[in-house]
Design a protein around this motif. Structure first.
Motif, PDB file in Angstrom:
ATOM      1  N   LEU A 289      40.689  37.943  39.723  1.00 45.01           N
ATOM      2  CA  LEU A 289      40.979  36.418  39.941  1.00 45.01           C
ATOM      3  C   LEU A 289      39.752  35.832  40.570  1.00 45.01           C
ATOM      4  O   LEU A 289      39.537  34.505  40.759  1.00 45.01           O
ATOM      5  N   MET A 290      38.982  36.717  41.181  1.00 45.36           N
ATOM      6  CA  MET A 290      37.869  36.277  41.990  1.00 45.36           C
ATOM      7  C   MET A 290      36.557  35.932  41.402  1.00 45.36           C
ATOM      8  O   MET A 290      35.765  35.379  41.778  1.00 45.36           O
ATOM      9  N   ASP A 291      36.664  36.389  40.094  1.00 47.41           N
ATOM     10  CA  ASP A 291      35.407  36.113  39.233  1.00 47.41           C
ATOM     11  C   ASP A 291      35.713  34.846  38.272  1.00 47.41           C
ATOM     12  O   ASP A 291      36.634  34.592  37.788  1.00 47.41           O
ATOM     13  N   THR A 292      34.866  34.042  38.127  1.00 43.27           N
ATOM     14  CA  THR A 292      35.090  32.993  37.484  1.00 43.27           C
ATOM     15  C   THR A 292      34.902  32.947  36.000  1.00 43.27           C
ATOM     16  O   THR A 292      35.348  32.050  35.415  1.00 43.27           O
ATOM     17  N   ASP A 293      34.525  34.089  35.625  1.00 42.60           N
ATOM     18  CA  ASP A 293      34.520  34.617  34.287  1.00 42.60           C
ATOM     19  C   ASP A 293      35.616  34.790  33.717  1.00 42.60           C
ATOM     20  O   ASP A 293      36.410  35.892  34.534  1.00 42.60           O
TER      21      ASP A 293
END
Length: 449
Positions: A263-267
């Motif tokens: 959830l911390m990755d914008t991908d």
């Protein structure tokens, strides 16, 4: 037999020919048809709505006796292969993905894929027998050797085509977790087949300055052939011209997949963990041809009588091998014309791809065959375990698969993917140190929104 039957031919045809096909790229987080070939549930992880497979190919050659320099050099192969006392295993395995297409529709994903296969295997061959038949026993210019081998020694070649129809569904998904399952239904198009099996061989090989004979010998023989490989199983063209026969077989793959999203990755396609389990190649194909033969014999050469082994040195046809043995009078029956079934190399595989830090992943992969290779109606494969560290962004990745398989042992490779193009080898790094495996793969696919 002719230049260890096919080895030089394939090396000439492909240049540098491992056993886990597309090692490293098939567990890429990019997803797609290659991943679905390993686990049909991976169709649910397509990063684009559509994917088109243009062409991908993987060619693998491994041995437990020859180093990389021997495999690609091609000189004195028979002498080196049959030195020592260890049974010989030599495997060539080619796999080509033809045109294919995948589409994702809400929670469903569907695919259509064409493939062709060519396999050549020498399994558990006693080096004394191999040296006697191919080289007039040059590794022992005189004397005798008594052999008692309880393995089914096999020389086997197979070529076939496949059309796969895949379907996958997301069973559960929330902001953090996703579970998927999939199945691939495969229509099989058997092309050509050749098998020579010698089970429970016992006998004495005599060598009198190159005149090599067999006496006091018994064995259970299987001689089977169909299509182009009946006439000559050492010619490369006989494999490529018979990759697709008539529709005459069916097989299935099953798989499940779990993703723990990051959830911390914008991908949107990023994950902390991707895990999959699959069972592949559950099925068989029936070979039918006007020249079909599949016969089980008992070879019996009484003590005091002698079978001339020199006559087999330049033989490249199982029909000719069979005829020479029948003319010798040491076989107990006549060849039988009939259709016969051959089982695909069924395997269980499991993998986990773990995100260590941003853009750095490590994949652990294992493959276990579900049937042993000694059955005469079985296409062979290998057990494999690999670990692949990978640097991966959305459009670029580089990785190094580190693997161990039961034929060539430890291998280390390198691969790179840029957009839809990829190229790699599962053994290029160990090949520099004369490892016992040579392979290469490459391909191109398009992702379309």
């Amino acid at each position: 037999m002719k230049n260890i039957l096919l080895l030089s031919c394939f090396l000439t045809g492909f240049g540098a020919l491992a056993q886990e096909h597309f090692s490293g790229i098939s567990t890429s987080r990019r997803g797609g048809l290659l991943n679905a070939g390993m686990n049909p549930a991976e169709l649910s992880n397509l990063q684009t709505k559509y994917e088109v497979s243009v062409l991908s190919a993987s060619f693998n050659l491994s041995s437990n006796r020859l180093g990389f320099n021997d495999l690609v050099g091609g000189s004195n192969l028979e002498d080196k292969l049959f030195e020592g006392n260890k049974d010989v295993d030599l495997r060539f395995d080619g796999e080509i993905y033809g045109p294919g297409f995948a589409i994702k529709v809400e929670k469903w994903a569907f695919s259509f894929q064409t493939k062709t296969y060519a396999k050549v295997n020498f399994a558990d061959v006693d080096p004394t027998i191999g040296d006697a038949v191919t080289n007039s026993a040059v590794n022992a210019l005189f004397g005798s050797s008594t052999i008692q081998n309880n393995n089914n020694q096999r020389a086997n070649g197979t070529a076939w085509g496949e059309v796969g129809l895949g379907i996958s569904r997301i069973l559960y998904e929330d902001d953090e977790h996703k579970f998927s399952a999939g199945v691939n239904l495969k229509l099989l198009f058997p092309g050509s087949y050749a098998n020579l099996g010698a089970d429970k061989f016992r006998g004495t090989i005599n060598n009198d300055l190159g005149q090599v004979t067999l006496t006091n010998a018994t064995a259970n023989l299987n001689i089977a052939y169909s299509g182009e490989l009946a006439q000559d199983f050492t010619e490369f063209n006989n494999y490529t011209s018979s990759l697709f026969g008539g529709l005459n077989g069916f097989a299935t793959d099953f798989g499940v997949n779990y993703q723990w999203k990051d959830l911390m990755d914008t991908d949107n396609n990023s994950y902390k963990l991707n895990v999959g389990l699959a069972v592949r190649n559950i099925g068989s194909m029936t070979f039918k041809s006007s020249n079909n033969r599949a016969t089980n014999y008992i070879l019996n050469v009484p003590e005091g009588e002698f079978l001339d082994l020199n006559q087999f040195q330049d033989v490249s046809s199982l029909e000719e091998v069979e005829q020479l043995l029948l003319e010798s009078g040491y076989l107990n029956s006549l060849p039988v014309s009939r259709d016969f079934k051959v089982k695909l190399p069924a395997v269980f595989s499991a993998y986990a791809d773990v995100k260590v830090i941003p853009n750095l992943y490590v994949t652990v992969f294992g493959q276990r065959k579900l049937r042993e290779d000694d059955a005469n109606d079985q296409v062979t494969t290998q057990n494999v375990i690999s670990v692949t560290p990978r640097y991966s962004t959305k459009k670029f990745e580089v990785y190094s698969p580190l693997a161990s398989n039961e034929i060539s042992g430890f291998t280390a490779g390198l691969g790179v993917g840029v957009g839809g193009f990829f190229i790699g080898s599962g053994s290029i790094l160990t090949a520099l140190g004369n490892g016992e495996q040579a392979d290469i793969y490459l391909g191109f696919r398009l992702g379309l929104q």
